[in-house]
Structure formats: structure tokens, C-alpha cells
Scaffold this motif. Structure first.
Motif, short mmCIF file in Angstrom:
data_model
loop_
_atom_site.label_atom_id
_atom_site.label_comp_id
_atom_site.label_asym_id
_atom_site.label_seq_id
_atom_site.Cartn_x
_atom_site.Cartn_y
_atom_site.Cartn_z
N LEU A 1 22.71 55.66 55.33
CA LEU A 1 23.21 55.78 56.70
C LEU A 1 23.09 54.46 57.44
N MET B 1 27.55 48.30 58.28
CA MET B 1 28.90 47.91 57.83
C MET B 1 29.87 48.00 58.99
N LEU C 1 28.41 47.68 52.46
CA LEU C 1 29.01 48.87 51.87
C LEU C 1 28.60 49.02 50.41
N PHE D 1 26.74 52.22 48.72
CA PHE D 1 27.18 52.96 47.53
C PHE D 1 26.08 53.01 46.49
N PHE E 1 23.11 60.95 44.28
CA PHE E 1 23.68 61.71 43.16
C PHE E 1 22.63 61.99 42.10
N LEU F 1 20.61 64.82 42.98
CA LEU F 1 21.40 66.06 42.98
C LEU F 1 21.70 66.50 41.56
N TYR G 1 32.65 52.57 42.15
CA TYR G 1 32.64 52.21 43.57
C TYR G 1 32.04 50.83 43.77
N LEU H 1 27.29 60.45 57.74
CA LEU H 1 28.05 59.37 57.10
C LEU H 1 29.53 59.46 57.47
N GLU I 1 36.61 54.37 52.93
CA GLU I 1 35.82 54.53 51.71
C GLU I 1 34.50 55.24 52.01
N LEU I 2 33.91 54.90 53.16
CA LEU I 2 32.64 55.54 53.53
C LEU I 2 32.85 57.03 53.76
N LEU J 1 35.17 58.94 52.38
CA LEU J 1 35.37 59.58 51.07
C LEU J 1 34.03 59.76 50.36
N SER J 2 33.16 58.78 50.51
CA SER J 2 31.86 58.86 49.87
C SER J 2 31.04 60.02 50.45
N ASN K 1 32.04 63.11 48.88
CA ASN K 1 31.49 63.21 47.52
C ASN K 1 30.09 63.81 47.54
N VAL K 2 29.29 63.41 48.54
CA VAL K 2 27.93 63.95 48.63
C VAL K 2 27.99 65.47 48.84
#
Lengths: 172, 101
Positions: free
Chosen positions: A15, A21, A34, A38, A45, A48, A61, B15, B37-38, B40-41, B44-45
Motif C-alpha cells: 500500500l 508511486m 511500482l 509488485f 500471493f 494465500l 509483472y 490498493l 496496473e495497480l 489490476l493487481s 488479482n489479490v
């Protein structure tokens, strides 16, 4: 235990770097924030139980897409950020409405009571591995797989058509 | 405190909001693309979180699809951006108002 530590660290950093960014003046600095964001998403992920997605997040990414961004920033090589501050105040007001509306949505959801979901289901043994995802992708979701390939094909053709210097396209 | 689905949803919402604010406030086309892009990310989460909640791998397949869409969006968006820069010498979207005049 580990899940909560990694969630707070990676989520917080994700965050934070997203906000940095948005706020950074320099496009290269923004792209670097950014990338950091990522990388932290890959951590999210991982907790998760999606290790395959974590690897792909870093490869696709943070690797491919952000290198493309950095490449274009370097290619344009312009002081791309000048003259941006002038008009910013014009958009700030409408934009500030967004957090308010989001808070409203969350509050309404809160008042309607707790999230009425079925309890969490037990995970299969191979959940999130490359094998399991590939097996789903190539059996049950074959249509999605083919759609991905069409999307990528259209993107390739579009990028080539846009990038041509002399405009000799068949429909002109 | 254990991490529940709600935590992941809150993170993704924050986000997404950040990306949306960036898209609206910033006038530099490059940073606007990065904000997309942020966003879209963030989705994804959400996909991954619900996928684990249901114990169903379908969410992972759609995250993969989202990766492809993000890559295509970046490639096309940046190609358009380079072409605009070649003609107008600017990537500030406020200066691109040919259709308005």
C-alpha cells in the motif's frame, strides 16, 4: 502467526509503495515504486497458498511489464513531468470525493451486518501449484486459455501496427 | 489476530482506491498507465483470496488471465503513448484535446 506477520509487512509495504508511486514526481521513481509494490504482491500471493502465482507475479509483472515501462520512459527521455502541476488542482476536488464514497460503501456494508459467507473450505493438497493450475487451465477453463492467446495476439498486432513508422496499412 | 478474508479484501480495496486516485489526479499518461496496473493487481489479490477461501483453483486461472490482460494493456498503451509523444512532444493528457476543439 507467520501469515499475519507477512500479511502486515507485505500488505503495508504494498500500500505504501502504491501511494508513493502515485505521489512521486519522477516517472522512473514511480516505476521503481511500482516494482517494489509488485514484489510485495508476490509475498501476499505466497501466503494465500498460491506459490505459482507468486512466481509469475515476479516474472511477468515485476519483470516483463515493468521493464517495458522503464524502457519506454528511458526512450521518451523527456522531462515528462513538467507542466503537470498547473492543472492538478482542477482534478483534486472530484478525486477527493472517491475516498468519501468508498467509506460510505464500507459503512453501509458494515451496517448490514457481517459478511454472510459460507465458512472456508479445506484446501486440496496440491492447491496453487503449477500442476494444479495447469490442469485446470487446460481442462476446465480451456476457453479462458484460448481467450488469453487471442488477447495477446491482438495486442501484438496492435503494437506492431501502431509502431510502424511509415503508415502503409491496408485500409488506408 | 488471525488474518481473515476481510483483511485481504480491505487491502485490495485500498490498493484499488489508490490506483483510481492516481489515475484521476495525475496527468502524466505514463503514471496513469501505472495506476491502471495497480488497480489490476488489486483485483488479482481479491481473486486469490476468494480462491483460497473456497478451496477452488478457478481464481488462479482468472489471475493468469488478468496477467495477460495487463501485459496487453501495457503494450498497447505504451505503443499509443510513444506515437502521441512522437507527434505532440508531450505525454500530458491535458494537452491532448484535439477532439474537444
Amino acid at each position: 502467526m507467520w501469515e499475519s506477520i507477512i500479511f502486515w509487512v507485505c500488505g503495508g509495504l504494498m500500500l505504501l509503495s502504491g501511494i508513493m508511486m502515485v505521489l512521486s514526481r519522477n516517472a522512473v521513481v514511480a516505476a521503481c515504486w511500482l516494482i517494489f509494490c509488485f514484489l510485495n504482491a508476490a509475498g501476499i500471493f505466497a501466503i494465500l497458498s498460491a506459490p505459482f502465482l507468486a512466481v509469475l507475479q515476479v516474472l511477468v509483472y515485476a519483470g516483463a511489464i515493468m521493464v517495458l515501462f522503464l524502457f519506454v520512459i528511458m526512450m521518451l527521455q523527456a522531462p515528462v513531468l513538467e507542466a503537470e502541476q498547473r492543472r492538478r488542482s482542477l482534478w483534486l476536488g472530484p478525486a477527493m470525493l472517491l475516498p468519501v464514497l468508498a467509506t460510505l460503501v464500507v459503512l453501509i456494508g458494515w451496517l448490514r451486518g457481517p459478511l454472510n459467507l459460507l465458512p472456508a473450505q479445506p484446501l486440496p493438497d496440491d492447491f496453487g501449484t503449477a500442476q494444479a493450475v495447469a490442469s485446470l487451465l487446460l481442462n476446465e477453463y480451456l476457453l479462458a486459455f484460448e481467450l488469453i492467446s487471442i488477447v495477446l495476439l491482438v495486442a501484438i498486432i496492435g503494437a506492431i501496427a501502431l509502431g510502424k513508422v511509415e503508415r502503409k496499412l491496408p485500409w488506408r | 489476530m488471525a488474518i481473515t478474508l476481510t483483511h485481504y479484501l480491505a487491502l485490495a480495496g485500498a490498493l484499488f482506491l489508490t490506483g483510481m486516485l492516481g489515475f484521476i489526479i495525475r496527468r502524466n499518461a505514463l503514471i496513469m498507465l501505472m495506476s491502471v496496473e495497480l488497480m489490476l493487481s488489486a483485483t488479482n489479490v481479491v481473486f486469490a483470496a476468494f480462491s483460497r477461501h473456497w478451496g477452488n483453483g478457478a481464481g488462479h486461472v482468472f489471475v493468469l488471465m488478468n496477467f495477460a490482460v495487463a501485459a496487453a494493456e501495457a503494450a498497447i498503451g505504451l505503443a499509443i503513448l510513444v506515437e502521441i509523444y512522437r507527434r505532440r512532444r508531450s505525454v500530458n493528457v491535458d494537452e491532448l484535446k484535439v477532439l474537444m476543439e
